[in-house]
Design an enzyme around this catalytic site. Structure first.
Site, PDB file in Angstrom:
ATOM      1  N   GLY A  84      31.382  67.593  18.895  1.00  0.00           N
ATOM      2  CA  GLY A  84      31.544  69.592  18.589  1.00  0.00           C
ATOM      3  C   GLY A  84      30.436  70.126  19.515  1.00  0.00           C
ATOM      4  CB  THR A 126      22.778  70.667  18.270  1.00  0.00           C
ATOM      5  OG1 THR A 126      23.979  68.929  18.166  1.00  0.00           O
ATOM      6  CG2 THR A 126      23.315  71.577  16.981  1.00  0.00           C
ATOM      7  CB  THR A 146      16.631  63.955  17.667  1.00  0.00           C
ATOM      8  OG1 THR A 146      16.048  62.714  18.382  1.00  0.00           O
ATOM      9  CG2 THR A 146      15.298  64.538  18.719  1.00  0.00           C
ATOM     10  CB  ILE A 147      15.551  59.018  15.382  1.00  0.00           C
ATOM     11  CG1 ILE A 147      16.150  58.049  16.305  1.00  0.00           C
ATOM     12  CG2 ILE A 147      15.849  58.873  13.888  1.00  0.00           C
ATOM     13  CD1 ILE A 147      16.488  57.045  15.528  1.00  0.00           C
ATOM     14  CG  ASP A 148      16.292  59.313  20.845  1.00  0.00           C
ATOM     15  OD1 ASP A 148      16.218  58.455  19.312  1.00  0.00           O
ATOM     16  OD2 ASP A 148      17.014  60.392  21.110  1.00  0.00           O
ATOM     17  CG  MET A 190      18.558  53.576  18.022  1.00  0.00           C
ATOM     18  SD  MET A 190      19.308  54.774  17.595  1.00  0.00           S
ATOM     19  CE  MET A 190      20.638  54.057  17.236  1.00  0.00           C
ATOM     20  NE  ARG A 286      18.227  31.564  19.797  1.00  0.00           N
ATOM     21  CZ  ARG A 286      17.744  31.134  18.584  1.00  0.00           C
ATOM     22  NH1 ARG A 286      18.089  31.948  17.308  1.00  0.00           N
ATOM     23  NH2 ARG A 286      18.104  29.966  18.265  1.00  0.00           N
ATOM     24  CG  HIS A 292      23.839  53.541  14.969  1.00  0.00           C
ATOM     25  ND1 HIS A 292      23.702  52.726  16.305  1.00  0.00           N
ATOM     26  CD2 HIS A 292      23.634  54.502  14.891  1.00  0.00           C
ATOM     27  CE1 HIS A 292      24.537  53.060  16.956  1.00  0.00           C
ATOM     28  NE2 HIS A 292      24.559  54.614  16.258  1.00  0.00           N
ATOM     29  NE  ARG A 295      21.602  57.836  13.866  1.00  0.00           N
ATOM     30  CZ  ARG A 295      22.648  58.036  15.507  1.00  0.00           C
ATOM     31  NH1 ARG A 295      22.257  57.648  16.057  1.00  0.00           N
ATOM     32  NH2 ARG A 295      24.386  58.448  14.952  1.00  0.00           N
TER      33      ARG A 295
HETATM   34  O1  F6P Z   1      19.899  60.687  20.326  1.00  0.00           O
HETATM   35  C1  F6P Z   1      19.344  59.872  19.142  1.00  0.00           C
HETATM   36  C2  F6P Z   1      20.056  58.321  19.374  1.00  0.00           C
HETATM   37  O2  F6P Z   1      19.486  57.717  17.990  1.00  0.00           O
HETATM   38  C3  F6P Z   1      19.485  57.821  21.058  1.00  0.00           C
HETATM   39  O3  F6P Z   1      18.645  57.347  20.523  1.00  0.00           O
HETATM   40  C4  F6P Z   1      21.196  56.815  20.782  1.00  0.00           C
HETATM   41  O4  F6P Z   1      20.966  56.698  22.301  1.00  0.00           O
HETATM   42  C5  F6P Z   1      22.192  58.079  20.115  1.00  0.00           C
HETATM   43  O5  F6P Z   1      21.684  58.640  19.425  1.00  0.00           O
HETATM   44  C6  F6P Z   1      23.566  56.656  19.686  1.00  0.00           C
HETATM   45  O6  F6P Z   1      24.075  57.922  19.629  1.00  0.00           O
HETATM   46  P1  F6P Z   1      25.570  57.389  19.007  1.00  0.00           P
HETATM   47  O7  F6P Z   1      25.518  57.035  17.450  1.00  0.00           O
HETATM   48  O8  F6P Z   1      25.948  58.579  18.921  1.00  0.00           O
HETATM   49  O9  F6P Z   1      25.917  56.193  19.765  1.00  0.00           O
END
Ligand code: F6P
Length: 398
Positions: A84, A126, A146-148, A190, A286, A292, A295
């Site tokens: 977006g 954003t 942001t989760i980061d 992530m 391994r 995700h 998230r």
């Molecule tokens: O910024 C949050 C995040 O989860 C990053 O850690 C990750 O690289 C990215 O988004 C992944 O984004 P998408 O879901 O668009 O692949």
């Protein structure tokens, strides 16, 4: 009250952009409830700024039913978009995809619809776009997400605590299999540019090696730690790697051909590290990618509370006419800072962070140094000290 008549009933819009994060719905709920208590009208713009390009299809009035029960829900009821960007809106033409600047359309629609303010909940990308729209005349208050946890201007972003909790639990669960099968596991978490999730989950989950983007690693040093544990009769190891971790002199591992709004998609570092450990040490190794899962799901108590405080504070910012700002946690308070603070650079893990210092003091490796405790000074000598059967790759296989 700059630009807003005191006591006037306002019409505000909310939008969520970028990757989803646990707590987005809690922000929406808190902002909506706070606005309602002031007698205001609240609208939701769907799919980030896309909704202001096509408001006939992507604009919804938020009613009681919409926010009922959403405090504990992951994701966002408004939907979100990584694509977006109204300044570079993708359109399909006969000659293929083309980018057009539709920011003027966004501003025009915002005004035509009679909105007084827009609350934008998003990360660096954003909020960067939000800042550009502020400059074009849209009164915006930002909410950091942001989760980061890599947004500057705030101590912590909501979503981070949930992601760390999920990752920590996953690392914890791996221990039993690693121990029972005498295996090494490499877990990819992530974190594109910042290693906050990996550092915190690695330490909390009891990882032996933590690889983060801020500390380029030497694969020999990683293997050295695995072998050092072997020598100490700890026949399993857990390595955690941020998706953006990279070997010294190397590059980040990308998913082939995958981009999202011109952002390359990362992925594959855990697999690469696992193969190298297996090859160089003979230890069965391994890899897995948590992806995700970090998230999704219900936000932790910490994230629900932080998101609620930020959402409500954003509405109070609107009431005071404080635009071009972002609400932020400056422990113990919620304050507001200029949006420019959130977008000037990413907040990476400082190398002297006390969590890194404590981890190193406990013998956790960051893959940048050989173990101080083992026999022999060189990796080759230590490798030679590992039982031959293990070096040949049969030690832990079963
Ligand atoms: O910024 C949050 C995040 O989860 C990053 O850690 C990750 O690289 C990215 O988004 C992944 O984004 P998408 O879901 O668009 O692949």
């Amino acid at each position: 009250m700059a630009g807003l008549a005191k006591g006037r009933k306002l019409k505000i819009a909310l939008s969520t952009g970028g990757g989803d994060a646990p707590g987005l719905n809690a922000v929406i709920r808190a902002a909506t409830k706070t606005a309602w208590c002031l007698g205001w009208e609240v609208w939701g713009i769907q799919e980030g700024f896309e909704g202001l390009i096509d408001p006939r299809r992507k604009l919804v009035r938020i009613d009681t039913e919409d926010i009922r029960g959403i405090l504990t829900q992951g994701g966002t009821i408004l939907g979100t978009a990584n694509r977006g960007n109204p300044f570079k809106h993708q359109v399909q033409t006969a000659k293929g995809a083309k980018e057009v600047d539709l920011s003027a359309t966004v501003v025009r629609n915002f005004k035509k619809l009679g909105f007084d303010a827009l609350i934008v909940i998003g990360g660096e990308g954003t909020l960067g776009l939000a800042y550009q729209l502020v400059k074009k005349g849209i009164p915006i208050v930002g909410v950091p997400k942001t989760i980061d946890n890599d947004l500057p201007g705030t101590d912590i972003t909501f979503g981070f605590d949930t992601a760390v909790s999920v990752a920590t639990e996953a690392i914890g669960r791996l221990h039993s299999t690693a121990q029972s099968h005498r295996r090494c596991f490499v877990v990819e978490l992530m974190g594109r540019y910042a290693g906050w999730i990996t550092l915190n989950a690695g330490v909390s989950g009891g990882a032996d090696v933590i690889l983060i983007p801020e500390i380029p690693f030497d694969i020999d040093a990683v293997c050295d730690k695995v072998l050092d544990r072997e020598r100490r009769k700890k026949h399993f190891s857990i390595v955690v790697a941020a998706e953006g971790a990279q070997p010294k002199g190397g590059a980040r591992v990308l998913k082939e051909g995958a981009t999202t709004d011109h952002v390359e998609r990362l992925g594959g570092i855990a697999e690469w590290v696992a193969k190298e450990i297996d090859k160089r040490t003979g230890k069965e190794t391994r890899s897995l990618v948590l992806g995700h899962l970090q998230r999704g799901g219900t936000p932790t108590t910490f994230d629900r509370l932080l998101a609620t405080r930020l959402g409500s504070a954003a509405v109070r910012c609107v009431a005071r006419g404080q635009f071009g700002r972002m609400v932020a946690l400056k422990t113990p308070k919620i304050v507001s800072v200029p949006l420019t603070q959130a977008i000037k650079r990413l907040k990476t893990v400082p190398l002297d962070h006390d969590t890194i210092t404590s981890a190193r003091s406990m013998g956790i490796s960051f893959g940048d140094r050989l173990c101080a405790s083992g026999k022999g000074g060189t990796f080759a000598r230590r490798q030679a000290a590992v039982p031959a059967a293990l070096r040949q790759g049969v030690g832990s296989r079963g």
